[in-house]
Structures are given as structure tokens and as C-alpha cells.
Enzyme design. Structure first.
Site, PDB file in Angstrom:
ATOM      1  N   CYS B  37       0.798  -1.223   0.000  1.00  0.00           N
ATOM      2  CA  CYS B  37       0.000   0.000   0.000  1.00  0.00           C
ATOM      3  C   CYS B  37       0.832   1.276   0.000  1.00  0.00           C
ATOM      4  O   CYS B  37       0.299   2.361  -0.153  1.00  0.00           O
ATOM      5  CB  CYS B  37      -0.970   0.001   1.183  1.00  0.00           C
ATOM      6  SG  CYS B  37      -0.155  -0.182   2.755  1.00  0.00           S
ATOM      7  N   CYS B 106      -2.173  -3.022   8.913  1.00  0.00           N
ATOM      8  CA  CYS B 106      -1.649  -1.808   9.554  1.00  0.00           C
ATOM      9  C   CYS B 106      -1.170  -2.117  10.970  1.00  0.00           C
ATOM     10  O   CYS B 106      -0.152  -1.591  11.422  1.00  0.00           O
ATOM     11  CB  CYS B 106      -2.721  -0.721   9.620  1.00  0.00           C
ATOM     12  SG  CYS B 106      -3.320  -0.213   8.011  1.00  0.00           S
TER      13      CYS B 106
END
Lengths: 181, 134
Positions: B37, B106
Site C-alpha cells: 500500500c 496496519c
């Protein structure tokens, strides 16, 4: 959704011609436009609309090098995001430094510094795109022998870098929009 | 996708944003990234002689969940020993922030950052002790 290359009738390649891509999109969109099917049955109209949406999505995917590369890997039955992939530490360090410099330029409202950073990243992005293109030409087509792991690794590495550059350049656009008087 | 209130809270008022002196012997630095990402996260710890984390700072360029995960991680490890901090699991962060499945990575990144900061600190210590012994 069907493969975007097939949908637009294009030879699958990373080095797809952007003008040919735009032409195919325009021609197909015209052919599928609702006005052309105003007198057709409801099911034909629905079908045309569905295809028009797919064509737009395929065009959007192939225009962007990151999503184009992902579509190519998908065609080859290869993952675009191997979970084991780690970014190269020196690359990360460089991105961190550049992002911090960008943050500083932003807080000082220094548009020139922002644009200088933008140019630097654009140059790096161009080099990575060339590397990615080279790696793709060394990848076999579907049905041929398995992809060479080292070539695939360099595709993934370049793709990862492009995602960082894209994020960086998105941030640059947002900052420049803010700085506009 | 909607962010949970806790993610928004940490995103709007992140705790412990900043930098510690990388050259300091008692500071460990972890730098990790998610090529999937384009996120990059730096997390630093300052450890006292008793092995307790006195301070933790981070800088994250990424989405709201990545910022919230690193903010929470730094807050949690402060005051803990290095070994306690090394046991931090990404699932604890994900649960606290109610991260949806697509954002679990994350919290993984934050866990990796803590572990790599600790590794860096320990590596420095080993090198220092080896040098002291001559």
C-alpha cells in the site's frame, strides 16, 4: 469482471500504447452508448449498460501502470501482493527522508521546494517504470513455463516502489492544491 | 469504509509523534514499510539501564489505521520493559482499534516496527558491550 485486456480487445502487455487504449475505450463507449440502444429491448439495454461500466473500469485499470501491472499478473495467475514481500530498507529510508522533507516544505508553505521534490520523485518513478517494463518482457505468457522467481521478485519490487511514488505524488498534488492562492 | 471512533481519535490527535536521536546508544529505531500500500513507519524507543522503555516516538506516512496503530503501540510500550514490549501482538492493537479485516496489516506493521526498534536497540547494546570488553 473479465480481464481488462480482453475486454478492450488489446494484446496483453505492460507497454500498451496509451493512445490505442484511449481509442479502444472511445470506440467501445460510443458503440455501447444508451442512445444507440434507445429502441432496443430492456434486456439489451441493460446488457449494454453493464458492458459500458466494465469498459470504463477496464480503461481506468489499464491507464494506471500500477493497476495495469496488477491486471497482467492476475492474467498470469500470479499474486500482485505476496504477503512475504518486505520493502528494501535503504529504499524505505529514502522514502522516509523524502516524506519528511515534503512535510517540512508543506509547513513552510514552500511551493518551490514541493515542486523540486515532485520532480525528483517523478524521475525515480520513470526509472522504476522502465525497470518494470523490462521485467515484464522477461516474464513468460500464460500456458508457458513457470515465471522465473527472480524476474517475478523484481516485478514485485518495482510495483512496491511505484505504490510509494504514487502515494508521494498524490500528497504533492494535495499540498499544491492547498498552497494555491 | 468507516473508521472506528478510536482510529479517528488517534488519527486526529496522534500521541508520541516525533523523533528520538538515532545516534543515542539507548535509542532503538525500527523502520518498516508495506509495499502493498505504500505505507512507511518509523518507530523509536529510548530504554533506561533497567531495560524499561522511557520514551517512544513514531512517524508514519500512511492511512489513518496505520497512524492510529503506531500511535497506540507507542503509548502501550512506554513504561514497559523491552521484553514485555516485544510480546506485543498485532491482534491486541487491531482489537483495541476495531480494525476491519482489510486494515489488519496496519496493526501488523506497528508490531513489526516495535520488534525492529527493539532489535536495533539490542544490537547496539551487544556491539557496545563487545567493544567495552575489547
Amino acid at each position: 469482471m473479465p480481464d481488462p485486456f480482453t475486454l478492450l480487445g488489446l494484446e496483453p502487455s505492460f507497454d500498451v500504447s496509451l493512445s490505442e487504449l484511449a481509442n479502444r475505450h472511445r470506440d467501445l463507449s460510443t458503440a455501447l452508448h444508451p442512445d444507440r440502444h434507445a429502441n432496443a429491448s430492456a434486456s439489451v439495454r441493460r446488457q449494454a449498460l453493464g458492458r459500458a461500466i466494465d469498459v470504463n473500469e477496464a480503461y481506468r485499470k489499464l491507464k494506471n501502470p500500477v493497476t495495469r501491472a496488477e491486471a497482467l499478473l492476475e492474467r498470469l495467475g500470479l499474486s500482485a501482493n505476496p504477503e512475504t514481500q518486505k520493502a528494501d530498507p535503504s529504499f524505505l529510508m529514502e522514502m522516509m527522508t523524502q516524506r519528511e522533507a515534503l512535510g517540512e516544505a508543506r509547513s513552510e508553505k514552500d511551493g518551490d521546494a514541493v515542486e523540486t521534490l515532485e520532480r525528483e520523485i517523478a524521475v525515480q518513478q520513470k526509472q522504476t517504470l522502465e525497470r518494470l517494463s523490462g521485467a515484464f518482457t522477461s516474464l513468460p505468457m500464460p500456458g508457458e513455463v513457470d515465471a522465473v522467481p527472480s524476474v517475478l521478485a523484481s516485478v514485485h519490487e518495482a510495483l512496491g516502489e511505484l505504490r510509494y511514488y504514487r502515494r508521494f505524488l498524490d500528497e504533492v498534488s494535495a499540498i499544491l492544491d492547498d498552497l494555491e492562492p | 469504509m468507516a473508521y472506528s471512533d478510536k482510529v479517528i481519535e488517534h488519527y486526529e490527535n496522534p500521541l508520541n509523534v516525533g523523533t528520538l536521536d538515532k545516534a543515542d546508544d539507548n535509542v532503538g529505531t525500527g523502520l518498516v514499510g508495506a509495499p502493498a500500500c505504500g505505507d512507511v513507519m518509523r518507530l523509536q524507543i529510548r530504554v533506561d539501564d533497567a531495560g524499561v522503555i522511557q520514551d517512544a516516538k513514531f512517524k508514519t506516512f500512511g492511512c489513518g489505521s496505520a497512524i492510529a496503530s503506531s500511535s497506540l503501540a507507542t503509548e502501550w510500550i512506554k513504561g514497559r520493559t523491552v521484553d514485555e514490549a516485544a510480546a506485543l501482538q498485532n491482534s491486541e492493537i487491531a482489537a483495541e482499534l476495531s480494525l476491519p479485516p482489510v486494515k489488519i496489516h496496519c496493526s501488523v506493521l506497528a508490531e513489526d516496527a516495535v520488534k525492529s526498534a527493539i532489535e536495533d536497540y539490542k544490537q547496539k547494546k551487544v556491539t557496545r558491550e563487545a567493544l567495552a570488553k575489547g
